[in-house]
Enzyme design. Structure first.
Site, PDB file in Angstrom:
ATOM      1  N   ASP A 232       0.830  -1.215   0.000  1.00 27.56           N
ATOM      2  CA  ASP A 232       0.000   0.000   0.000  1.00 27.56           C
ATOM      3  C   ASP A 232       0.861   1.259   0.000  1.00 27.56           C
ATOM      4  O   ASP A 232       1.978   1.260   0.516  1.00 27.56           O
ATOM      5  CB  ASP A 232      -0.916  -0.018   1.241  1.00 27.56           C
ATOM      6  CG  ASP A 232      -2.085   0.949   1.093  1.00 27.56           C
ATOM      7  OD1 ASP A 232      -2.351   1.411  -0.031  1.00 27.56           O
ATOM      8  OD2 ASP A 232      -2.732   1.242   2.124  1.00 27.56           O
TER       9      ASP A 232
ATOM     10  N   ASN B  90     -11.071  -2.524  -5.083  1.00 24.79           N
ATOM     11  CA  ASN B  90     -10.322  -1.654  -5.997  1.00 24.79           C
ATOM     12  C   ASN B  90     -11.030  -1.477  -7.350  1.00 24.79           C
ATOM     13  O   ASN B  90     -10.716  -0.550  -8.108  1.00 24.79           O
ATOM     14  CB  ASN B  90      -8.884  -2.158  -6.217  1.00 24.79           C
ATOM     15  CG  ASN B  90      -7.982  -2.006  -5.007  1.00 24.79           C
ATOM     16  OD1 ASN B  90      -7.057  -2.782  -4.806  1.00 24.79           O
ATOM     17  ND2 ASN B  90      -8.233  -0.994  -4.182  1.00 24.79           N
TER      18      ASN B  90
HETATM   19  C1  IPE Z   1      -5.391  -2.715  -0.064  1.00 25.64           C
HETATM   20  O1  IPE Z   1      -5.050  -1.394  -0.284  1.00 25.64           O
HETATM   21  C2  IPE Z   1      -5.457  -3.450  -1.372  1.00 25.64           C
HETATM   22  C3  IPE Z   1      -4.184  -3.658  -2.033  1.00 25.64           C
HETATM   23  C4  IPE Z   1      -3.018  -3.380  -1.535  1.00 25.64           C
HETATM   24  C5  IPE Z   1      -4.283  -4.255  -3.330  1.00 25.64           C
HETATM   25  P1  IPE Z   1      -6.177  -0.268  -0.442  1.00 25.64           P
HETATM   26  O2  IPE Z   1      -5.473   1.021  -0.585  1.00 25.64           O
HETATM   27  O3  IPE Z   1      -7.134  -0.644  -1.500  1.00 25.64           O
HETATM   28  O4  IPE Z   1      -6.938  -0.375   0.958  1.00 25.64           O
HETATM   29  P2  IPE Z   1      -7.646   0.726   1.832  1.00 25.64           P
HETATM   30  O5  IPE Z   1      -8.605   1.450   0.934  1.00 25.64           O
HETATM   31  O6  IPE Z   1      -6.572   1.619   2.361  1.00 25.64           O
HETATM   32  O7  IPE Z   1      -8.302  -0.039   2.930  1.00 25.64           O
HETATM   33  C1  IPE Z   2      -1.568   0.264  -3.390  1.00 28.18           C
HETATM   34  O1  IPE Z   2      -1.385   1.628  -3.434  1.00 28.18           O
HETATM   35  C2  IPE Z   2      -1.842  -0.328  -4.733  1.00 28.18           C
HETATM   36  C3  IPE Z   2      -3.232  -0.778  -4.937  1.00 28.18           C
HETATM   37  C4  IPE Z   2      -4.162  -0.799  -4.040  1.00 28.18           C
HETATM   38  C5  IPE Z   2      -3.584  -1.240  -6.270  1.00 28.18           C
HETATM   39  P1  IPE Z   2      -2.601   2.649  -3.393  1.00 28.18           P
HETATM   40  O2  IPE Z   2      -3.006   2.957  -4.785  1.00 28.18           O
HETATM   41  O3  IPE Z   2      -3.685   2.137  -2.518  1.00 28.18           O
HETATM   42  O4  IPE Z   2      -1.904   3.912  -2.728  1.00 28.18           O
HETATM   43  P2  IPE Z   2      -2.504   4.904  -1.668  1.00 28.18           P
HETATM   44  O5  IPE Z   2      -3.056   4.099  -0.535  1.00 28.18           O
HETATM   45  O6  IPE Z   2      -3.571   5.692  -2.374  1.00 28.18           O
HETATM   46  O7  IPE Z   2      -1.348   5.740  -1.246  1.00 28.18           O
HETATM   47 MG    MG Z   3      -4.101   2.377  -0.567  1.00 23.94          MG
END
Ligand code: IPE
Ligand code: IPE
Ligand code: MG
Length: 243
Positions: A20, A68
């Site tokens: 993340d 997502n």
């Molecule tokens: C969790 O990250 C999913 C992945 C790393 C693929 P998200 O960014 O989607 O989760 P939340 O929204 O912070 O819970």
């Molecule tokens: C994790 O990074 C990747 C996926 C969930 C696909 P994020 O896209 O969630 O990054 P943040 O949480 O917005 O920083």
């Molecule tokens: Mg995220």
């Protein structure tokens, strides 16, 4: 003790990672979120390499959750393009390093093209046994449990099994991860103290490590440091330590 300071006998067999912070990494630099995902893909390569080298048997990476799918279409499509690029670019490396690619999740929701790219690498690496690299794609822990419950319900309905034989092992057997041990270690980057619907059943006794580091900033040294920290932990599983 190995050169990297880790005790080989105390390594986790299965590491699961919630990758993340790609978006925040980009936003901090006034870049498009997609740039963060691109940099994150480099971290994936580094982490796969490092885990293989250390001797980890199972590495499971949360790459795309069922939630997502609610992101803007342009971001989803950029992530899918990156995934295809990653697969094409890594195929040879996975073969050379005896790594088997596997997926968990509702992969039928991915485009035909992405499914094709995944199947190509999964087929090519199917007989590798150095490390299992599992990508959680369109993955949701609740959906996984619902699917398992449905399969078990059909078996009960058809009188293939009795209600009395429904035990934790039977549920485990019907999850996407049936052939894998539960992760001993769960890592989440970007400092969020939440599970976000990842491996809900399997992490019942996992050691959890949350690091404030954003995924694109993760380094090999930090990963080894996390493993060292894990090796210091006392895993009690609800029991008491013998004096
Ligand atoms: C969790 O990250 C999913 C992945 C790393 C693929 P998200 O960014 O989607 O989760 P939340 O929204 O912070 O819970
Ligand atoms: C994790 O990074 C990747 C996926 C969930 C696909 P994020 O896209 O969630 O990054 P943040 O949480 O917005 O920083
Ligand atoms: Mg995220």
């Amino acid at each position: 003790m190995a050169k990297n300071g880790l005790e080989p006998a105390k390594l986790p067999s299965h590491i699961a990672i919630i990758m993340d912070g790609n978006g925040r990494w980009a936003q901090k630099r006034f870049l498009n979120r997609i740039k963060g995902h691109e940099k994150g893909a480099d971290t994936v390569r580094m982490v796969v390499r490092t885990c293989r080298e250390i001797g980890i048997q199972f590495l499971t990476l949360y790459a795309f959750s069922t939630e997502n799918w609610e992101r803007p279409k342009a971001e989803i499509s950029a992530l899918m393009t990156l995934l295809k690029k990653f697969l094409a670019g890594e195929k040879q490396e996975l073969l050379e390093n005896n790594i088997r690619l596997n997926t968990i999740g509702q992969t039928e929701r991915l485009s035909a093209e992405v499914q094709q790219a995944l199947n190509d690498v999964m087929t090519a690496t199917a007989s590798n046994n150095g490390m299992w690299l599992t990508l959680a794609l369109s993955y949701g822990g609740r959906a996984e449990i619902v699917e398992a419950v449905k399969k078990i319900a059909v078996q009960v309905k058809n009188k293939d099994i009795d209600v009395a034989s429904i035990a934790p092992e039977l549920i485990t057997h019907h999850l996407y991860t049936a052939d894998m041990p539960d992760p001993e270690l769960l890592i989440r980057t970007s400092g969020e103290f939440r599970i976000s619907n990842f491996l809900l059943w399997q992490i019942a006794y996992s050691e959890i490590h949350v690091t404030p580091t954003l995924w694109p900033d993760m380094t090999r040294d930090e990963l080894i440091g996390i493993l060292k920290d894990y090796q210091q932990r006392e895993r009690r599983f609800g029991r008491v330590t013998q004096p």
